[in-house]
Design a protein around this motif. Structure first.
Motif, PDB file in Angstrom:
ATOM      1  N   LEU A  80       0.912  -1.014   0.035  1.00 21.58           N
ATOM      2  CA  LEU A  80       0.084  -0.070   0.099  1.00 21.58           C
ATOM      3  C   LEU A  80       0.892   1.253  -0.035  1.00 21.58           C
ATOM      4  O   LEU A  80       1.815   1.274   0.900  1.00 21.58           O
ATOM      5  CB  LEU A  80      -0.950   0.069   1.286  1.00 21.58           C
ATOM      6  CG  LEU A  80      -1.929   1.179   1.368  1.00 21.58           C
ATOM      7  CD1 LEU A  80      -2.863   1.056   0.408  1.00 21.58           C
ATOM      8  CD2 LEU A  80      -2.440   1.218   2.764  1.00 21.58           C
ATOM      9  N   PRO A  81       0.712   2.354  -0.937  1.00 18.35           N
ATOM     10  CA  PRO A  81       1.506   3.219  -0.898  1.00 18.35           C
ATOM     11  C   PRO A  81       1.543   3.993   0.388  1.00 18.35           C
ATOM     12  O   PRO A  81       0.381   4.382   1.030  1.00 18.35           O
ATOM     13  CB  PRO A  81       0.897   4.235  -2.173  1.00 18.35           C
ATOM     14  CG  PRO A  81       0.018   3.259  -3.047  1.00 18.35           C
ATOM     15  CD  PRO A  81      -0.275   2.191  -2.091  1.00 18.35           C
ATOM     16  N   TRP A  82       2.517   4.547   0.929  1.00 16.36           N
ATOM     17  CA  TRP A  82       2.708   4.966   2.280  1.00 16.36           C
ATOM     18  C   TRP A  82       3.903   6.203   2.170  1.00 16.36           C
ATOM     19  O   TRP A  82       4.628   6.313   1.302  1.00 16.36           O
ATOM     20  CB  TRP A  82       2.709   4.279   3.270  1.00 16.36           C
ATOM     21  CG  TRP A  82       2.254   4.497   4.644  1.00 16.36           C
ATOM     22  CD1 TRP A  82       2.824   4.814   5.840  1.00 16.36           C
ATOM     23  CD2 TRP A  82       0.896   4.975   4.858  1.00 16.36           C
ATOM     24  NE1 TRP A  82       1.890   5.357   6.783  1.00 16.36           N
ATOM     25  CE2 TRP A  82       0.828   5.403   6.223  1.00 16.36           C
ATOM     26  CE3 TRP A  82      -0.291   4.915   4.197  1.00 16.36           C
ATOM     27  CZ2 TRP A  82      -0.470   5.771   6.729  1.00 16.36           C
ATOM     28  CZ3 TRP A  82      -1.359   5.364   4.842  1.00 16.36           C
ATOM     29  CH2 TRP A  82      -1.685   5.583   6.171  1.00 16.36           C
ATOM     30  N   ALA A  83       4.003   6.821   3.462  1.00 17.14           N
ATOM     31  CA  ALA A  83       5.070   7.831   3.235  1.00 17.14           C
ATOM     32  C   ALA A  83       6.357   7.226   3.419  1.00 17.14           C
ATOM     33  O   ALA A  83       6.606   6.102   3.338  1.00 17.14           O
ATOM     34  CB  ALA A  83       5.048   8.587   4.827  1.00 17.14           C
ATOM     35  N   ALA A  84       7.334   7.935   2.690  1.00 15.24           N
ATOM     36  CA  ALA A  84       8.656   7.389   2.137  1.00 15.24           C
ATOM     37  C   ALA A  84       9.112   7.004   3.616  1.00 15.24           C
ATOM     38  O   ALA A  84       9.152   7.508   4.513  1.00 15.24           O
ATOM     39  CB  ALA A  84       9.355   8.522   1.699  1.00 15.24           C
ATOM     40  N   GLY A  85      10.004   5.800   3.586  1.00 16.86           N
ATOM     41  CA  GLY A  85      10.656   5.177   4.743  1.00 16.86           C
ATOM     42  C   GLY A  85       9.594   4.614   5.611  1.00 16.86           C
ATOM     43  O   GLY A  85      10.275   4.075   6.785  1.00 16.86           O
TER      44      GLY A  85
END
Length: 442
Positions: free
Chosen positions: A141-146
């Motif tokens: 699922l796309p999420w905040a970087a890192g």
């Protein structure tokens, strides 16, 4: 009826607008997530799937006119593609963990509202399989970087369960609402056709009177000229016999025109009145070639009653007879009886009879256990009569009839519908033009 069936099918323009709306929503979601939230999204693959849907829309508009009603097979293929395309987008963006995963049921709802049950079931099955696969196979699922958001499998399974339940409930609800609307549309269309036919038949007397009026003057001139020629012709003249024949035939024509003229003032003696036997025969006529034996039994102690022609009675009897033919195994028996007080028509078939759990409710709107085919319905306690029976019952009761339903006495099987009118009392419908009088035939 062909127009009514065509109106059920999904219009290409409607489907195209829905698909453009979906394309716009998918594009906005990808753009917002990728550029507003700056989450890592496979933009190229997502936009490729969205562009493919747009090209399909454009190809459909080029290939077919916007007003075309799509064949159910074509509509199923297009909506099936939409399910797969959305499943592909969800695969790239988190599978069932994606909060937009519930949109996978949208094509199924469109199908439930506009397409047959078997096509809706196939699309529902495709959505169910797609959702199940997305539980186990998908990109993160796309999420905040890192950061990585991983939802517990138990929670994802609960989301899957909620989606499946929503798919079943909302699909069934949409299908039933649309089916009831289709049934009502069919019933109104059939009633309109019956009324139109009866109005055309009733208009014949006016046309006949007009034709008689137009023909009366030239025929009178012919008769006058013939009389003058007869006065000037000796009996020994060879033309005398021809003139006598001409006078006789012109007099006969005047008699016929006189009868035609009387149609406008005495319709009850021609098209306006029907003996009970003729009324039943007219209602039975469209069902003669349906592969079932139709027999009539007559029992009357006095002269046969006569009905004023009434489209509501004809449609009501025809609908009940059609249901009897549909559910009969081999024979439908129509009994007619009358005495000084009552006129009764009974319609009995040798099918499975009424289901005990619905017999007391039949005649209410949408009370039905009928399946898509009579052959299937017979396997389910005799099936039901549904909205068509409700309309037929309403029309007959508006004419003053009393309806009763029962099953035949064991060991016989089948259903019996009895329709009874008071013999001598005037039977008044909802409006003055629907009045029906039952009088003894003279």
């Amino acid at each position: 009826m062909d127009q009514a069936f065509s109106s059920r099918q999904l219009r290409l323009s409607t489907l195209a607008r829905l698909r453009w709306l979906a394309i716009a929503g998918q594009t906005a979601a990808v753009v917002v997530v990728a550029f507003w939230f700056e989450f890592p999204v496979p933009i190229g693959a997502c936009f490729a799937l969205i562009a493919l849907s747009a090209w399909v829309n454009i190809a459909l508009r080029i290939r077919f006119p916007a007003t075309r009603h799509l064949d159910p097979i074509w509509a199923t293929l297009i909506l099936g593609y939409d399910v797969v395309q959305l499943a592909g987008l969800l695969y790239l963006t988190g599978g069932m963990e994606n909060p937009f995963s519930f949109l996978i049921i949208s094509p199924v709802l469109v199908a439930a509202a506009t397409m047959p049950a078997d096509k809706t079931f196939l699309l529902g099955l495709l959505a169910f399989v797609s959702a199940t696969v997305l539980v186990f196979f998908h990109e993160p699922l796309p999420w905040a970087a890192g950061e990585t958001l991983e939802l517990p499998l138990l929670y994802v399974g609960a989301l899957w369960s909620a989606l499946v339940c929503s798919l079943a409930f909302m699909g069934f609800f949409a299908f039933r609402v649309a089916e009831e609307a289709r049934q009502l549309s069919d019933a109104l269309t059939a009633t309109e056709l019956v009324l139109q036919r009866e109005q055309h038949l009733s208009a014949l007397d006016g046309l006949a009177a007009a034709a008689a009026h137009e023909l009366g003057t030239p025929l009178g001139t012919i008769a006058l000229v013939v009389k003058e020629l007869q006065r000037e012709t000796d009996e020994e003249d060879p033309r005398a016999e021809d003139l006598k024949l001409l006078a006789t035939q012109s007099a006969r024509c005047r008699t016929i025109l006189s009868k035609l003229t009387s149609l406008s003032t005495e319709p009850e003696e021609h098209l306006g009145m029907l003996p009970l036997s003729r009324l039943v025969e007219e209602a039975m006529a469209p069902l003669r070639d349906m592969g079932k034996k139709l027999s009539i039994e007559r029992h009357g102690t006095i002269a046969e009653p006569v009905f004023r022609r009434n489209p509501g009675i004809l449609y009501g009897l025809g609908n009940i007879l059609e249901n009897a033919v549909d559910f009969a195994e081999s024979e439908v028996t129509i009994g007619t009886g009358w005495d000084e007080n009552w006129v009764v028509v009974t319609i009995a078939d040798d099918g499975p009879g009424f289901s005990p759990d619905v017999i007391d409710q039949l005649g209410e709107p949408y009370i039905s256990t009928r399946r898509s085919k009579p052959e299937t319905a017979r396997k389910h306690h005799g099936g039901g009569l549904g909205l068509g029976f409700f309309i037929a019952k309403t029309l007959l009761e508006r004419s003053g009839a009393q309806l009763s339903l029962r099953n035949r006495i064991v060991p016989q099987t089948g259903a019996v519908v009895s329709i009874a009118w008071p013999r001598m009392a005037p039977i008044i419908g909802a409006s003055s033009h629907e009045e029906v009088f039952l009088n003894a035939a003279e």
